[in-house]
Write an enzyme that holds these catalytic residues in place. Structure first.
Site, mmCIF file in Angstrom:
data_model
loop_
_atom_site.group_PDB
_atom_site.id
_atom_site.type_symbol
_atom_site.label_atom_id
_atom_site.label_comp_id
_atom_site.label_asym_id
_atom_site.label_seq_id
_atom_site.Cartn_x
_atom_site.Cartn_y
_atom_site.Cartn_z
ATOM 1 N N ALA A 289 0.846 -1.198 0.000
ATOM 2 C CA ALA A 289 0.000 0.000 0.000
ATOM 3 C C ALA A 289 0.879 1.245 0.000
ATOM 4 O O ALA A 289 1.777 1.363 0.839
ATOM 5 C CB ALA A 289 -0.909 0.008 1.224
ATOM 6 N N HIS B 147 4.706 17.297 -0.333
ATOM 7 C CA HIS B 147 5.571 16.522 0.567
ATOM 8 C C HIS B 147 6.861 17.286 0.839
ATOM 9 O O HIS B 147 7.176 18.253 0.155
ATOM 10 C CB HIS B 147 5.912 15.156 -0.056
ATOM 11 C CG HIS B 147 4.814 14.142 0.089
ATOM 12 N ND1 HIS B 147 3.787 14.038 -0.808
ATOM 13 C CD2 HIS B 147 4.576 13.197 1.043
ATOM 14 C CE1 HIS B 147 2.961 13.069 -0.420
ATOM 15 N NE2 HIS B 147 3.413 12.542 0.704
ATOM 16 N N LYS C 263 11.720 13.940 -0.435
ATOM 17 C CA LYS C 263 11.016 12.852 -1.142
ATOM 18 C C LYS C 263 11.556 12.722 -2.554
ATOM 19 O O LYS C 263 11.702 13.696 -3.273
ATOM 20 C CB LYS C 263 9.503 13.124 -1.141
ATOM 21 C CG LYS C 263 8.713 11.959 -1.726
ATOM 22 C CD LYS C 263 7.238 12.047 -1.401
ATOM 23 C CE LYS C 263 6.434 10.953 -2.070
ATOM 24 N NZ LYS C 263 6.811 9.604 -1.634
HETATM 25 P P1 NAD Z 1 14.423 6.771 4.269
HETATM 26 O O1 NAD Z 1 15.372 7.083 3.153
HETATM 27 O O2 NAD Z 1 14.480 7.584 5.510
HETATM 28 O O3 NAD Z 1 14.578 5.230 4.702
HETATM 29 C C1 NAD Z 1 14.834 4.179 3.823
HETATM 30 C C2 NAD Z 1 15.814 3.256 4.508
HETATM 31 O O4 NAD Z 1 15.949 2.072 3.735
HETATM 32 C C3 NAD Z 1 17.218 3.893 4.635
HETATM 33 O O5 NAD Z 1 17.621 3.859 5.993
HETATM 34 C C4 NAD Z 1 18.064 2.986 3.770
HETATM 35 O O6 NAD Z 1 19.413 2.862 4.214
HETATM 36 C C5 NAD Z 1 17.305 1.666 3.860
HETATM 37 N N1 NAD Z 1 17.702 0.691 2.846
HETATM 38 C C6 NAD Z 1 18.175 0.895 1.591
HETATM 39 N N2 NAD Z 1 18.501 -0.266 1.007
HETATM 40 C C7 NAD Z 1 18.214 -1.243 1.901
HETATM 41 C C8 NAD Z 1 18.326 -2.659 1.879
HETATM 42 N N3 NAD Z 1 18.844 -3.297 0.826
HETATM 43 N N4 NAD Z 1 17.929 -3.356 2.966
HETATM 44 C C9 NAD Z 1 17.434 -2.713 4.059
HETATM 45 N N5 NAD Z 1 17.334 -1.364 4.149
HETATM 46 C C10 NAD Z 1 17.707 -0.640 3.078
HETATM 47 O O7 NAD Z 1 12.970 6.830 3.627
HETATM 48 P P2 NAD Z 1 11.555 6.841 4.373
HETATM 49 O O8 NAD Z 1 11.055 8.241 4.473
HETATM 50 O O9 NAD Z 1 11.612 5.992 5.606
HETATM 51 O O10 NAD Z 1 10.647 6.142 3.257
HETATM 52 C C11 NAD Z 1 10.926 4.836 2.794
HETATM 53 C C12 NAD Z 1 9.908 4.444 1.737
HETATM 54 O O11 NAD Z 1 8.600 4.387 2.310
HETATM 55 C C13 NAD Z 1 9.781 5.452 0.575
HETATM 56 O O12 NAD Z 1 9.540 4.741 -0.612
HETATM 57 C C14 NAD Z 1 8.588 6.305 0.974
HETATM 58 O O13 NAD Z 1 7.958 6.937 -0.126
HETATM 59 C C15 NAD Z 1 7.710 5.224 1.576
HETATM 60 N N6 NAD Z 1 6.656 5.697 2.485
HETATM 61 C C16 NAD Z 1 5.489 4.981 2.473
HETATM 62 C C17 NAD Z 1 4.482 5.295 3.352
HETATM 63 C C18 NAD Z 1 3.248 4.427 3.376
HETATM 64 O O14 NAD Z 1 2.336 4.678 4.177
HETATM 65 N N7 NAD Z 1 3.187 3.399 2.527
HETATM 66 C C19 NAD Z 1 4.627 6.347 4.265
HETATM 67 C C20 NAD Z 1 5.826 7.063 4.261
HETATM 68 C C21 NAD Z 1 6.850 6.719 3.386
#
Ligand code: NAD
Length: 267
Positions: free
Chosen positions: A122, A155, A159
């Site tokens: 989602a 946002h 982002k």
């Molecule tokens: P962020 O960049 O703060 O966190 C992402 C993390 O993933 C980083 O710490 C990174 O090092 C890690 N990562 C990268 N490669 C990896 C791997 N191979 N294994 C494990 N970890 C790994 O980003 P964020 O703000 O936390 O957002 C992450 C994702 O979630 C984005 O795609 C964002 O758009 C999405 N998001 C979704 C929702 C939702 O409700 N579905 C809400 C907020 C954000």
């Protein structure tokens, strides 16, 4: 007790999920994963998240953490998400995927892998936004023609993908309710002498500024009136709470791909 592994544990969402899981009955943090070169690898996940030590070390690969968990909560980037889904599916583990920005081919791959696993995918896990998906579809179905549909999302400056996965999903549910093909009627930018707006188009506009957690406005603009529905996320905790709720729910389901509408019983 459902044992959850958080992938992307040192990220903005990963950190909030670890906080939100505390005290939720029926689920416990059992593992944490980060990309192999992340400085958090090898550290205690409690300390990484700003909590007391938990006795769980952040792993540099999902394979190392998988045996300890029943469900993986993944908020990372598209490539690691697909690699981790492959690993989780092979190990028979459930997965909650919040990662956005997957392209059409990656979504196709995800759907193929989810068919033999249990997956909630989602773009927005907030209860309010998922209610919004239902409400805008209902509004579109009643208004039908004569109201111009515009979606505006805002946002934070960090982002990476645009428009947001939530804005795309809003456009998809409205297009479906109006029997329109979003690939044909979606308008993602306007500039210069573009001529009059067509009746069928669905505008999807993006704002990026400061530390806005996430705002989505859907406008149904008619003649003499307009309807606007707005959702504002104040912080990330609503997404994190939704992800924990999805993790608790998915482990008891049959294999397949689900979304938050399924988790919340909105279908
Ligand atoms: P962020 O960049 O703060 O966190 C992402 C993390 O993933 C980083 O710490 C990174 O090092 C890690 N990562 C990268 N490669 C990896 C791997 N191979 N294994 C494990 N970890 C790994 O980003 P964020 O703000 O936390 O957002 C992450 C994702 O979630 C984005 O795609 C964002 O758009 C999405 N998001 C979704 C929702 C939702 O409700 N579905 C809400 C907020 C954000």
């Amino acid at each position: 007790m459902v044992r959850a592994i958080v992938s992307g544990a040192a990220g903005r969402m990963g950190g909030r999920i670890i906080h939100m899981m505390e005290g939720v009955p029926g689920i416990v943090l059992a593992g944490a994963v980060e990309r192999p070169d992340h400085p958090a690898v090898g550290q205690d996940v409690g300390e990484v998240a700003g909590l007391p030590k938990k006795g769980i070390t952040v792993a540099g690969s999902l394979a190392d953490a998988l045996p300890q968990g029943d469900v993986v909560i993944e908020f990372t980037h598209p490539e690691p998400t697909l690699a981790n889904l492959k690993a989780a599916a092979e190990a028979g583990k459930s997965m909650v995927i919040g990662t956005t920005g997957l392209n059409t081919q990656q979504v196709g791959e995800l759907k193929g892998l989810a068919a033999r696993s249990k997956v909630v995918f989602a773009p927005n896990m907030s209860v309010g936004v998922n209610l919004l998906f239902k409400v805008v579809a209902d509004i579109a179905a009643v208004l039908t023609e004569g109201y111009d549909v515009e979606i505006v999302e805002a946002h934070h400056r960090l982002k990476k993908d645009a428009p947001s996965g939530t804005a795309i999903k809003l456009a998809q549910v409205i297009a479906q309710a109006l029997n329109r093909d979003l690939d044909k009627v979606g308008v993602y930018a306007r500039h210069g002498m573009i001529g009059q707006r067509t009746a069928a188009e669905i505008g999807i506009q993006t704002v990026r500024a400061g530390d806005i957690t996430g705002e989505h406005t859907v406008i149904f603009g008619g003649i003499g009136e307009r309807l606007e529905v707005i959702h504002r996320a104040h912080n990330r905790d609503n997404f994190a709470k939704g992800a924990v709720r999805a993790a608790l729910w998915i482990v008891d389901q049959k294999p397949g791909l689900y979304d938050m509408q399924d988790v919340l019983g909105l279908k």
